[in-house]
Every structure is written in structure tokens, then in C-alpha cells.
Design an enzyme around this catalytic site. Structure first.
Site, short mmCIF file in Angstrom:
data_model
loop_
_atom_site.label_atom_id
_atom_site.label_comp_id
_atom_site.label_asym_id
_atom_site.label_seq_id
_atom_site.Cartn_x
_atom_site.Cartn_y
_atom_site.Cartn_z
N ASP A 272 0.72 -1.17 0.00
CA ASP A 272 0.12 0.05 0.22
C ASP A 272 0.77 1.30 0.05
O ASP A 272 1.53 1.53 1.25
CB ASP A 272 -0.74 -0.09 1.25
CG ASP A 272 -1.60 1.14 1.41
OD1 ASP A 272 -1.94 1.86 0.31
OD2 ASP A 272 -2.30 1.21 2.39
N GLU B 97 -0.57 10.87 1.23
CA GLU B 97 -2.00 10.10 1.15
C GLU B 97 -2.34 9.74 2.45
O GLU B 97 -3.28 9.68 2.66
CB GLU B 97 -2.11 9.28 0.06
CG GLU B 97 -3.52 8.36 -0.22
CD GLU B 97 -4.12 7.50 0.84
OE1 GLU B 97 -5.15 6.86 0.70
OE2 GLU B 97 -2.99 6.74 1.42
N ASP C 220 -5.29 2.13 -5.82
CA ASP C 220 -4.63 1.67 -4.51
C ASP C 220 -5.04 0.63 -4.12
O ASP C 220 -5.90 -0.25 -4.90
CB ASP C 220 -5.51 2.85 -3.56
CG ASP C 220 -4.55 3.30 -2.41
OD1 ASP C 220 -3.98 2.43 -1.93
OD2 ASP C 220 -4.82 4.44 -1.71
#
Length: 316
Positions: free
Chosen positions: A160, A186, A209
Site C-alpha cells: 500500500d 496520502e 490503490d
């Protein structure tokens, strides 16, 4: 670029330099804005977005005995911290460290430990010794790197969202005629996307994502290996129904497996949404999200690239 190389780059939110440089080495002609976002402009009016940063820690104080106090950066669960190994890094240095906790031999009863009870040990016996290693307050600490292939899965630190970064690079290498954007910070509030979306001249934004797997209430019936997930809802609620239908139509026409589900948390899609750009998020299902052992199915990775290429050709 291999996914392994991207996951081994260190990139705690706000300190993404290593990740950014590896992307720039591939994406010739890309621009870096004053916030650190990377933009590679293409011929079509669709932009694909992935974030470079990862969760981690930030040194806040060096104690007299050389122990490092820290704060969390992003959504780090306290339970994964005791016994973890980390890498502290900065200009020209990397230092290995561990997060210690009292062994059970010394505990009268099971203790509830929070991050504020913990510290990073780098083998220093004084503040001066730690400083001589290059460490200072505001030094980032990433979880130690790992990358292994396990059956049909890849397990790695910072999948991630290095999985999304890799997918964009693969689509670029295949000649997808789109704009590609790699954002910063983010994990601490979509900060890079908020900045870049204000001056972006595109018709659509498709955010790539990871999506935490799997919970019947949060994510629905999605399963690893069945394709990327069109996230129809998350904690930000950012979702464009018209664009989502187009994504599903393209996937069906091209024979690309795709799933529909929701997710917890949020993605950079919310930043583009509030800037007036229709946006959706495509999720790569990931087990054990926000831990050092995240896992993604290799077929989902491959089909995410296929979907990006198809959308770049048809939405543009």
C-alpha cells in the site's frame, strides 16, 4: 520496474524521496511539483493516480540513554509495534532499529501497551552516539523491508501503495496514452492529491490503490484472485456513478475480471472529487493492510495493469 524494487524503497509520508527517484528513473519527462508529486502528462484526458508514501514512524526525541521516542505517521495499529524492526533513514544514512518491549519473564500480568510506552533501540548507549549515526528529531522510520512470493501471492512491506505505483509504471511502459500521477502524503490526509488536483486539466481521475481484504460488511463478497475492485463507497464517500459505469463497461468489453465492493478509510479519489474532477478508485485487494506483511494476489496485480491500459485507451 519490478514491484520488489519499489517496495524496498523507503517512503514514509513526507519522506518519499527514494520512491520518487525510482519512478523518475523510468518515467522520462515527468515533472515534480513543489510538494513532491510526480506528474507524467499524456495525450488523453484521463489521469491515473497512485500514492508513493507509506505508514511509518517519526522520531520526536532522543533520550540521554540513546533510546528514540517516536510518533506514528498514518494508520499504524499499536498491536503491530512491539517486536517490530524498523529502518531509520535520511540523507546518506540508514540505521536499523527495533521496537523493544519488556519480555514476559518480567511481567506480573499481561500489559496493555500503547505506542507512547514504546521506543526504538538502535544500539546506541547515549544521545551523542545516536546523533553520530545521523539520527535527529524528525528522522523517519519505516518498517524493515521484506519481499517474498508465497504461492499465488506476493507479500511485502508497503504494498500500500507501491502496488498501485508499479501498476501505473507498467501501463506507461505499455504505451497507455494517459496522464500518470504519483502523489505524496496520502496516508496523512490525501495531502499531495489535494494539491495536484487543483491545477489538473483532465476529464477523469482513476485512483489505483490497495483495498483491505476482506470483511462481509465493509468490502462485500470480493475475493483475492478475482480481479481488481471498483470501490463504490468508503469513509470519504467519493464515487462517481457515471464514471463507474464506464469502467465496468470497458472491463466487460475487454474481458478483464473486475469486482464491485466498498472499503474502509479513503483514497486520493476524494481529493479529485472535491476539486470537480469525476473520479473513482480501483482497489487491489490486500490482506493484512497497514502491516509489514501485506499480501496481494499476482493475478489481481496483472489484471489491474490490463484494466489501466484498457481505460486509458477507451476513456481518453
Amino acid at each position: 520496474m519490478e514491484l520488489e524494487a519499489l517496495t524496498k524503497a523507503l517512503g514514509v509520508s513526507g519522506f518519499e524521496d527514494e520512491v520518487r527517484q525510482r519512478i523518475l528513473n523510468i518515467a522520462g519527462g515527468a515533472e515534480v511539483d513543489e510538494f513532491g508529486n510526480v506528474t507524467l502528462r499524456g495525450r488523453s484526458k484521463v489521469a491515473f493516480v497512485a500514492h508513493m508514501d507509506e505508514i511509518g514512524l517519526l522520531v520526536t526525541n532522543i533520550e540521554e540513554d540513546g533510546r528514540l521516542r517516536f510518533r506514528k505517521v498514518g494508520g499504524v495499529d499499536d498491536k503491530i509495534l512491539p517486536g517490530s524492526s524498523v529502518v531509520l533513514y535520511g540523507d546518506g544514512f540508514r540505521v536499523e532499529g527495533v521496537i523493544g518491549v519488556a519480555p514476559p519473564h518480567f511481567q506480573q500480568q499481561q500489559q496493555q501497551v500503547t505506542w507512547q510506552d514504546l521506543y526504538i533501540d538502535v544500539g546506541a548507549s547515549s544521545r551523542q552516539e545516536a546523533e553520530a549515526m545521523g539520527i535527529a528529531p524528525m528522522t523517519p522510520a519505516a518498517f524493515s523491508r521484506r519481499y517474498v512470493e508465497m504461492g499465488r501471492y506476493v507479500s511485502a512491506t508497503a504494498l500500500d501503495d507501491r502496488a498501485g505505483c508499479w501498476a501505473l509504471l507498467e501501463a506507461y511502459r505499455r504505451g497507455a496514452p494517459a496522464t500518470f500521477i504519483w502523489t505524496v502524503q496520502e496516508e496523512v490526509g490525501l495531502m499531495g492529491a489535494r494539491a495536484v488536483s487543483k491545477n489538473l486539466d483532465v476529464k477523469y481521475a482513476v485512483v489505483v490503490d490497495t483495498t483491505a481484504c476482506c470483511h462481509p460488511n465493509w468490502t462485500g463478497g470480493v475475493k483475492p484472485g478475482n480481479g481488481p475492485v471498483l470501490r463504490i463507497f468508503d469513509n470519504y464517500g467519493a464515487f462517481n456513478n457515471k464514471l463507474a459505469k464506464k469502467v465496468l463497461e470497458v472491463a466487460k468489453r475487454r474481458g478483464i475480471p473486475i469486482q464491485i465492493g466498498s472499503g474502509g478509510g479513503g483514497t486520493d479519489a476524494a481529493a479529485f472529487f472535491v476539486s470537480g474532477i469525476p473520479s473513482v478508485a480501483i482497489g487491489i485487494l490486500t490482506k493484512y493492510s497497514h502491516s509489514p506483511v501485506e499480501m496481494a494476489h499476482r493475478e489481481d496485480l496483472r489484471n489491474t495493469v490490463e484494466l489501466i491500459v484498457a481505460l486509458a485507451e477507451e476513456l481518453g
